[in-house]
Design a protein around this motif. Structure first.
Motif, mmCIF file in Angstrom:
data_model
loop_
_atom_site.group_PDB
_atom_site.id
_atom_site.type_symbol
_atom_site.label_atom_id
_atom_site.label_comp_id
_atom_site.label_asym_id
_atom_site.label_seq_id
_atom_site.Cartn_x
_atom_site.Cartn_y
_atom_site.Cartn_z
ATOM 1 N N GLU A 1 45.017 38.670 40.581
ATOM 2 C CA GLU A 1 45.950 38.186 39.557
ATOM 3 C C GLU A 1 45.371 37.056 38.724
ATOM 4 O O GLU A 1 45.840 36.787 37.617
ATOM 5 N N ARG A 2 44.343 36.391 39.246
ATOM 6 C CA ARG A 2 43.748 35.269 38.518
ATOM 7 C C ARG A 2 42.669 35.701 37.536
ATOM 8 O O ARG A 2 42.274 34.922 36.672
ATOM 9 N N VAL A 3 42.186 36.943 37.667
ATOM 10 C CA VAL A 3 41.084 37.363 36.800
ATOM 11 C C VAL A 3 41.424 38.553 35.912
ATOM 12 O O VAL A 3 40.905 38.683 34.796
ATOM 13 N N GLY B 1 44.424 46.121 44.496
ATOM 14 C CA GLY B 1 44.312 45.250 45.656
ATOM 15 C C GLY B 1 44.588 43.807 45.310
ATOM 16 O O GLY B 1 44.519 43.400 44.141
ATOM 17 N N ARG B 2 44.916 43.036 46.329
ATOM 18 C CA ARG B 2 45.132 41.603 46.125
ATOM 19 C C ARG B 2 43.845 40.915 45.733
ATOM 20 O O ARG B 2 43.835 39.980 44.936
ATOM 21 N N TRP B 3 42.737 41.404 46.310
ATOM 22 C CA TRP B 3 41.427 40.792 46.069
ATOM 23 C C TRP B 3 40.537 41.724 45.275
ATOM 24 O O TRP B 3 40.606 42.949 45.435
ATOM 25 N N LEU B 4 39.676 41.136 44.442
ATOM 26 C CA LEU B 4 38.638 41.896 43.749
ATOM 27 C C LEU B 4 37.290 41.240 44.028
ATOM 28 O O LEU B 4 37.144 40.027 43.879
ATOM 29 N N GLU B 5 36.324 42.073 44.425
ATOM 30 C CA GLU B 5 34.957 41.603 44.629
ATOM 31 C C GLU B 5 34.107 42.041 43.439
ATOM 32 O O GLU B 5 34.094 43.220 43.078
ATOM 33 N N PHE B 6 33.409 41.094 42.840
ATOM 34 C CA PHE B 6 32.555 41.359 41.684
ATOM 35 C C PHE B 6 31.081 41.220 42.069
ATOM 36 O O PHE B 6 30.679 40.239 42.705
ATOM 37 N N GLY B 7 30.293 42.197 41.650
ATOM 38 C CA GLY B 7 28.842 42.131 41.801
ATOM 39 C C GLY B 7 28.187 42.635 40.525
ATOM 40 O O GLY B 7 28.717 43.525 39.853
ATOM 41 N N MET C 1 38.702 27.948 38.458
ATOM 42 C CA MET C 1 38.982 29.375 38.569
ATOM 43 C C MET C 1 39.118 29.997 37.192
ATOM 44 O O MET C 1 38.647 31.114 36.962
ATOM 45 N N GLN C 2 39.737 29.298 36.267
ATOM 46 C CA GLN C 2 39.853 29.800 34.904
ATOM 47 C C GLN C 2 38.477 29.988 34.277
ATOM 48 O O GLN C 2 38.205 31.000 33.606
ATOM 49 N N ALA C 3 37.582 29.018 34.499
ATOM 50 C CA ALA C 3 36.224 29.125 33.964
ATOM 51 C C ALA C 3 35.472 30.291 34.602
ATOM 52 O O ALA C 3 34.716 31.002 33.927
ATOM 53 N N ALA D 1 34.671 37.812 32.739
ATOM 54 C CA ALA D 1 35.129 38.619 31.605
ATOM 55 C C ALA D 1 34.051 38.761 30.536
ATOM 56 O O ALA D 1 33.890 39.836 29.943
ATOM 57 N N THR D 2 33.307 37.693 30.287
ATOM 58 C CA THR D 2 32.280 37.758 29.246
ATOM 59 C C THR D 2 31.121 38.661 29.634
ATOM 60 O O THR D 2 30.342 39.060 28.770
ATOM 61 N N HIS D 3 30.993 39.010 30.919
ATOM 62 C CA HIS D 3 29.913 39.898 31.353
ATOM 63 C C HIS D 3 30.364 41.342 31.523
ATOM 64 O O HIS D 3 29.609 42.174 32.026
#
Length: 222
Positions: A62-64, A77-83, A140-142, A148-150
């Motif tokens: 929800e934060r991203v 899902g509640r969580w997202l993993e980014f790679g 977290m916002q940063a 998002a920019t990637h």
């Protein structure tokens, strides 16, 4: 096809650049305004997960999601993993030495791997090293803006879906940025954490072990 002479000169260029950057870059402390010394001012949980060569950054969905380009392919899902990583090497379950050398020595396009899940992070990845971190709301916002920019988007503002991901409910998307030593996936993850204000020095994080060590040191600070 790379000649030996071209490959050798490329390697020496990468090494020279890395050494120069190491001599000019001191260890970075926390970023003022994003990573306050008081842990009570860092209420947002984030995790770093090590899966062999790649390191993932786990955040609350929800934060991203509001920052990302629209897509119907994002995992739930509640969580997202980014790679983030090389577009040919990362999605390939058995890439081999040829793709590894290509990713290391030639500038290549990149992809973003996103995994969704609801379980506690350590339970979802019981065999991976996991480091818990705490961010401020501003940090977290940063971090969300960095992620998002990637992400690449098409002319309609939609994230560009590439293919199913490597495990669980996951997917690969076209990413921004070029993969080329020493700018590895681990250094990208370090830059993401640094954008959130953590005392992480990206240029040292070429390897997974160094990045995890830096994250553990940051996590251990009061």
């Amino acid at each position: 096809m790379l000649t030996f002479r071209h490959t050798q000169s490329t390697v020496w260029l990468r090494l020279t650049t890395t050494i120069l950057l190491l001599t000019l870059t001191a260890c970075l402390g926390p970023a003022a305004g994003l990573y306050p010394a008081d842990p009570a001012l860092r209420p947002v949980p984030v995790y770093l997960t090590a899966h062999g060569w790649h390191v993932g950054i786990v955040v609350e969905a929800e934060r991203v999601l509001p920052q990302l380009p629209d897509s119907s392919h994002y995992p739930n899902g509640r969580w997202l993993e980014f790679g983030w990583g090389d577009a040919d090497y990362y999605p390939n379950p058995d890439p081999g030495a040829g793709l590894l050398l290509k990713a290391a020595l030639l500038p290549t396009s990149t992809v973003m791997h996103i995994v969704g899940f609801d379980q506690p992070v350590q339970q979802r990845f019981p065999y991976s090293e996991t480091v818990p971190l705490q961010l401020s709301s501003e940090g977290m916002q940063a971090l969300a803006e960095f992620l998002a920019t990637h992400m690449q988007a098409d002319d309609d503002g939609q994230a560009i879906y590439e293919q199913p991901g490597l495990y669980g409910e996951s997917a690969f998307f076209a990413a921004r940025g070029i993969y080329l030593l020493p700018h590895t996936s681990n250094m990208w993850s370090a830059r993401a954490l640094r954008s959130a204000g953590l005392p992480i020095t990206p240029i040292y994080a070429v390897t997974q072990s160094n990045l995890m060590w830096q994250a553990e040191a940051a996590s251990a600070e009061p």
